[in-house]
Design a protein around this motif. Structure first.
Motif, PDB file in Angstrom:
ATOM      1  N   SER A 214       0.835  -1.220   0.000  1.00  0.00           N
ATOM      2  CA  SER A 214       0.000   0.000   0.000  1.00  0.00           C
ATOM      3  C   SER A 214       0.862   1.260   0.000  1.00  0.00           C
ATOM      4  N   ALA A 215       2.089   1.150   0.482  1.00  0.00           N
ATOM      5  CA  ALA A 215       2.970   2.327   0.493  1.00  0.00           C
ATOM      6  C   ALA A 215       3.468   2.675  -0.915  1.00  0.00           C
ATOM      7  N   TYR A 216       3.267   1.767  -1.869  1.00  0.00           N
ATOM      8  CA  TYR A 216       3.739   2.000  -3.236  1.00  0.00           C
ATOM      9  C   TYR A 216       2.589   2.321  -4.196  1.00  0.00           C
ATOM     10  N   THR A 217       1.355   2.214  -3.709  1.00  0.00           N
ATOM     11  CA  THR A 217       0.207   2.377  -4.618  1.00  0.00           C
ATOM     12  C   THR A 217      -0.527   3.682  -4.304  1.00  0.00           C
ATOM     13  N   PRO A 218      -1.185   4.253  -5.310  1.00  0.00           N
ATOM     14  CA  PRO A 218      -1.925   5.481  -5.048  1.00  0.00           C
ATOM     15  C   PRO A 218      -3.063   5.214  -4.065  1.00  0.00           C
ATOM     16  N   PRO A 219      -3.530   6.237  -3.348  1.00  0.00           N
ATOM     17  CA  PRO A 219      -4.632   6.008  -2.410  1.00  0.00           C
ATOM     18  C   PRO A 219      -5.858   5.477  -3.144  1.00  0.00           C
ATOM     19  N   PRO A 220      -6.638   4.595  -2.503  1.00  0.00           N
ATOM     20  CA  PRO A 220      -7.819   4.040  -3.167  1.00  0.00           C
ATOM     21  C   PRO A 220      -8.875   5.125  -3.399  1.00  0.00           C
ATOM     22  N   PRO A 221      -9.823   4.857  -4.319  1.00  0.00           N
ATOM     23  CA  PRO A 221     -10.858   5.855  -4.583  1.00  0.00           C
ATOM     24  C   PRO A 221     -11.684   6.141  -3.331  1.00  0.00           C
ATOM     25  N   GLU A 222     -12.260   7.336  -3.279  1.00  0.00           N
ATOM     26  CA  GLU A 222     -13.058   7.709  -2.113  1.00  0.00           C
ATOM     27  C   GLU A 222     -14.192   6.702  -1.903  1.00  0.00           C
ATOM     28  N   GLY A 223     -14.426   6.338  -0.670  1.00  0.00           N
ATOM     29  CA  GLY A 223     -15.516   5.413  -0.374  1.00  0.00           C
ATOM     30  C   GLY A 223     -15.086   3.958  -0.385  1.00  0.00           C
ATOM     31  N   PHE A 224     -13.846   3.697  -0.818  1.00  0.00           N
ATOM     32  CA  PHE A 224     -13.351   2.312  -0.853  1.00  0.00           C
ATOM     33  C   PHE A 224     -13.197   1.795   0.579  1.00  0.00           C
ATOM     34  N   ILE A 225     -13.724   0.605   0.835  1.00  0.00           N
ATOM     35  CA  ILE A 225     -13.604   0.013   2.173  1.00  0.00           C
ATOM     36  C   ILE A 225     -12.560  -1.091   2.100  1.00  0.00           C
ATOM     37  N   SER A 226     -11.522  -0.970   2.902  1.00  0.00           N
ATOM     38  CA  SER A 226     -10.437  -1.958   2.826  1.00  0.00           C
ATOM     39  C   SER A 226     -10.944  -3.350   3.194  1.00  0.00           C
ATOM     40  N   PRO A 227     -10.547  -4.382   2.411  1.00  0.00           N
ATOM     41  CA  PRO A 227     -10.899  -5.765   2.761  1.00  0.00           C
ATOM     42  C   PRO A 227     -10.448  -6.133   4.173  1.00  0.00           C
ATOM     43  N   MET A 228      -9.333  -5.506   4.596  1.00  0.00           N
ATOM     44  CA  MET A 228      -8.768  -5.847   5.909  1.00  0.00           C
ATOM     45  C   MET A 228      -9.705  -5.482   7.066  1.00  0.00           C
ATOM     46  N   THR A 229     -10.696  -4.619   6.798  1.00  0.00           N
ATOM     47  CA  THR A 229     -11.637  -4.270   7.879  1.00  0.00           C
ATOM     48  C   THR A 229     -12.427  -5.499   8.333  1.00  0.00           C
ATOM     49  N   TRP A 230     -12.467  -6.551   7.500  1.00  0.00           N
ATOM     50  CA  TRP A 230     -13.138  -7.802   7.904  1.00  0.00           C
ATOM     51  C   TRP A 230     -12.342  -8.552   8.974  1.00  0.00           C
ATOM     52  N   GLY A 231     -11.107  -8.105   9.204  1.00  0.00           N
ATOM     53  CA  GLY A 231     -10.284  -8.754  10.232  1.00  0.00           C
ATOM     54  C   GLY A 231     -10.426  -8.108  11.599  1.00  0.00           C
TER      55      GLY A 231
END
Ligand SMILES: C[S@@+](CC[C@H](N)C(=O)[O-])C[C@H]1O[C@@H](n2cnc3c(N)ncnc32)[C@H](O)[C@@H]1O
Length: 273
Positions: free
Chosen positions: A161-178
């Motif tokens: 994630s430190a190498y990729t542009p920020p996700p579009p607004e409203g994007f919910i990270s899959p990791m929130t399921w953890g």
């Protein structure tokens, strides 16, 4: 006539060839379905099944299994594997965890989703669909990677994630399921009280015959999310840094001198329906 819009969720997982990564996950898939009590005669939906890491061993235990995945190439690979292994109680079909429209209510005894449904957008819709297709008295078992966990997969995603542009607004990270509170909220909105949801820390082991840097290359060349991270890093001339960070990670997490064996912790969620 204009072409159908690209579904980025589908495009991400059809990229590369996830079967190359799944090949390193087979033993843990077999052990997990035994541990969660998949047995003969149960009707099982494996959601976000990939090429069958848990669907195939579930069918070998005698369950009637349907694998559903958004990626066409993985559905094809799963059906090929089922045919090759002579499993007539297992089939794979394309579908989206946010809307399982072709599946009637209460169809399955067990809905399994190991690192699958967590990657779908609209987590509240996903929870609602999993609850809808599980029969009252049945159960849902999810495996979810945990944000900021020190083990492999969370760290791959964090580094990338430190190498990729920020996700579009409203994007919910899959990791929130953890995160347990999110899981309770999402199933709660689908009508399941918190007392019916339990959590365990569990472990999945990635096993690869080559070196840790060989396994990094498998991710770089075949795993959609890592391929996207390298594309973004290359644009900024930082792909060498990403490669080095991942090699350091894989090497430090490797537990064997012979090939590569890396355990990763995940949150196992069990929902009693
Ligand atoms: C990390 S892979 C895990 C695959 C498999 N469960 C395994 O353990 O090998 C994530 C899977 O979720 C699938 N997936 C992602 N979004 C999905 C969605 N909206 N509906 C169904 N499957 C989805 C991907 O195509 C991919 O096969």
């Amino acid at each position: 006539m204009s072409a159908a819009p690209v579904n980025p969720n589908k495009a991400l997982w059809e990229r590369g060839d996830f079967t190359r990564i799944a090949a390193t996950m087979r033993e843990s898939g077999e052990e997990l379905v035994e541990r969660i009590g998949i047995s003969k005669g149960l009707k099982v939906l494996d959601l976000g099944c990939g090429d069958g890491t848990t669907a195939l061993p579930s069918a070998k235990l005698g369950a009637e299994v349907l694998g559903v995945d958004i990626a066409r190439n993985l559905v094809e690979a799963g059906n090929r594997r089922a045919t090759e292994q002579g499993l007539t109680n297992l089939s794979f079909r394309e579908g989206d965890a946010t809307n399982l429209q072709s599946i009637p209510d209460g169809e399955f005894d067990v809905v399994v989703s190991i690192f699958g449904a967590m990657f779908a957008p609209k987590p509240f819709d996903v929870a609602k669909e999993m609850v809808r297709v599980a029969r009252p008295g049945g159960r849902i078992v999810m495996g979810n990677w945990i944000p900021n966990d020190p083990t492999l997969v969370a760290q791959i995603l964090k580094i990338s994630s430190a190498y990729t542009p920020p996700p579009p607004e409203g994007f919910i990270s899959p990791m929130t399921w953890g995160v347990e509170s999110n899981v309770i909220e999402r199933f709660g909105s689908a009508g399941v009280p918190a007392e019916q949801i339990s959590f365990d820390r569990d472990s999945f082991i990635f096993r690869y015959t080559g070196s840790p840097s060989g396994l990094v290359n498998e991710f770089r060349n075949y795993y959609g999310p890592t391929m996207n991270a390298f594309d973004a890093a290359e644009k900024n001339g930082r792909d060498g840094d990403l490669q080095r960070e991942l090699e350091e990670l894989f090497t430090s997490q490797n537990t064997t001198a012979d090939g590569t064996t890396i355990p990763a912790t995940f949150l196992r969620v069990t929902v009693a329906r």
